[in-house]
Design a protein around this motif. Sequence first.
Motif, short mmCIF file in Angstrom:
data_model
loop_
_atom_site.label_atom_id
_atom_site.label_comp_id
_atom_site.label_asym_id
_atom_site.label_seq_id
_atom_site.Cartn_x
_atom_site.Cartn_y
_atom_site.Cartn_z
N ALA A 148 0.85 -1.19 0.00
CA ALA A 148 0.00 0.00 0.00
C ALA A 148 0.89 1.24 0.00
CB ALA A 148 -0.91 -0.01 1.22
N HIS A 149 0.57 2.22 -0.85
CA HIS A 149 1.48 3.34 -1.05
C HIS A 149 0.71 4.62 -1.36
CE1 HIS A 149 0.64 1.50 -4.97
NE2 HIS A 149 0.78 2.71 -5.48
N TYR A 150 1.37 5.75 -1.09
CA TYR A 150 0.78 7.03 -1.46
C TYR A 150 1.04 7.29 -2.94
CZ TYR A 150 0.14 12.04 -2.06
OH TYR A 150 -0.26 13.26 -2.54
N THR A 523 9.02 15.93 -6.38
CA THR A 523 7.96 15.02 -6.82
C THR A 523 7.83 13.88 -5.81
OG1 THR A 523 8.39 15.48 -9.15
CG2 THR A 523 7.14 13.50 -8.64
N PRO A 524 6.70 13.72 -5.16
CA PRO A 524 6.53 12.60 -4.22
C PRO A 524 6.37 11.28 -5.00
CG PRO A 524 4.98 14.39 -3.77
CD PRO A 524 5.55 14.62 -5.14
N THR A 525 7.38 10.45 -4.98
CA THR A 525 7.32 9.15 -5.65
C THR A 525 7.01 8.06 -4.63
OG1 THR A 525 9.73 9.01 -5.45
CG2 THR A 525 8.83 9.80 -7.54
N PRO A 526 6.41 6.96 -5.04
CA PRO A 526 6.00 5.92 -4.09
C PRO A 526 7.18 5.35 -3.29
CG PRO A 526 4.98 5.56 -6.23
CD PRO A 526 5.99 6.64 -6.42
N SER A 527 6.88 4.99 -2.05
CA SER A 527 7.80 4.24 -1.18
C SER A 527 9.07 5.01 -0.84
CB SER A 527 8.15 2.89 -1.81
OG SER A 527 7.00 2.08 -1.90
N LEU A 532 6.06 10.06 2.31
CA LEU A 532 5.35 9.85 3.57
C LEU A 532 5.13 11.19 4.28
CD1 LEU A 532 4.30 7.53 5.45
CD2 LEU A 532 6.55 7.57 6.54
N MET A 533 6.18 12.03 4.28
CA MET A 533 6.06 13.37 4.88
C MET A 533 5.02 14.20 4.12
SD MET A 533 10.08 14.33 5.43
CE MET A 533 11.24 13.12 6.07
#
Length: 583
Positions: A148-150, A523-527, A532-533
């Motif tokens: 599960a990831h953002y 760029t927010p990349t998964p994992s 997370l922040m």
Amino acid sequence: MSETAYLPTTPHELTARGWDQLDVILVTGDSYIDSPFIGAAVIGRVLEAAGYRVGIVAQPDPANPQDIARLGEPALFWGVTAGSVDSLVANYTANKKKRRDDDYTPGGQNNRRPDRASIVYANWIRRAFKNTRPIVLGGIEASLRRVAHYDYWDNTLRRSLLFDAKADYLLYGLAESSVLELAAHLRSGADPSAVRGLCYIAAQKPEGALELPSFEQVSTDKLAFIEMFHSFYQNNDPITARRLAQRHGNRWLVHNPPAPYLTQPQMDAVFALPFQRGQHPHYQAQGPVRALETIRFSISTHRGCYGECNFCAIAVHEGRTVHWRSEDSILAEAAALTALPGFKGILQDVGGPTANMYGFECDKKVTKGPCPDRRCLYPVVCSALRPNHSKQTRLLRRLRELPGVRKVFVASGIRYDLILKDRQFGRAYLKEIVEHHVSGQMKVAPEHTQAHVLQKMGKPGPQSLLDFKAQFDALSREVKKEQYLTYYLIAAYPGCSEADMLALRQFTSQQLQTHPEQVQIFTPTPSTYASLMYYTEMDPFTRQPLFVEKDPQRKERQKQIVLEKAPLPPARKPSAARGSGRK
């Protein structure tokens, strides 16, 4: 270059080989580039060397999904990858604008890689072949989306990619040994559920598996998501990792421990495979790919990175332990490159995820795994690491002495804190780089200069950058070369405000005597911990609230604060509402 030197990608090539069926068909979002830098090519060559018949369907035609079936149906499994880059990173900028260019597509136009390519390709396969052979996901997109990831592009948490793609298995990491073990199990009819580096879906939680908070929990509770990510991150080393299990509805994602890292002889064998270092003629006819400009005459010397920058996914994809090839293997590859058409005497890059991690590691980590409560380089270089640049210095000198080699560049990133820590060999290594392996400019990646932002990044403080610059400038003068440092910087990182970017601009102007030209919006990349922040708006290590800029226009303003040369008005202070993206 003859088509027969490549893995087959057209029905004509199968006929020419006298094959009526392949064992494995790999589907990739990149053009077929036969290079050790391209994951699909590596997996294909590894399987081929083990005796399997392997074909590649590269960039199946989005206008004709049946194109994915051009090689028929495999006897063992389909291998599906979005390519060398997560498909959404490849298709969109940090502010979610569609990219026009793609370095892995013939002609450079971004029109062949669908969004969420792993899911799309799996659906196309099932549409073409009902009840088909197992579909196995792999590559960077699958690896970073295996739990599960953002997802920044949906701005929500998503399930493991296995569920969304309705695939049978997922292989994470670099996967050479995992894919061979999986192929052997499928060929013999054995149960592959114990294969290391494998994820699969089960009806029950395996006995002894460490249970992660469920998808339903993490979707509604940000603290549970933080807890989940810590457990996931700490179980990514082959020596220390436990099997993980995460409930998704009434089923379980089972995440086996990572496969052991390849030994040096195994790594050497992979890089000795018959890569053609070019684009398959079938795709070359459609236009060149820009990626070849940087990788055709480059050499990868090692894998893994113990830098653990919080915005980087290498730790959960390649691992936190560095392992390297032998000098003889690297020299043999360099000699082979000198014989290729178009080689002009220049090795464009010799390095890895971080160039100067070749040839040394923490003895304790190699035998016992990474420390659970400390990092190798942050907040300072661990005393147990003992950086030693002598092996890389010797390697670079030997490469320069090869017949046909005029110049060897080190274009991969360099950790300057490691050079400063290596009091015995660090200065000699830097002198070697400055004198022989830089072309006017040397790129370094401080990312920022403000202490509290660097702390969120897991990067060293600005003093080490200043100390390194002083050494670099002094050595450049010593060897009588006019050379400069250029700096990679990040804007709109979690915890970073406009005032921080203004301070960064002042630091670069006053302390570094430069005006930066390379600033990228985060760029927010998964994992990654940085994503997370971004999602939780908390520091995951303290659970304290964290300012996060989420407004696209204000992200762009942070970038322009550094790039613009005209005087700027005073930066605005962040507000909690603006930081959270709420009106």
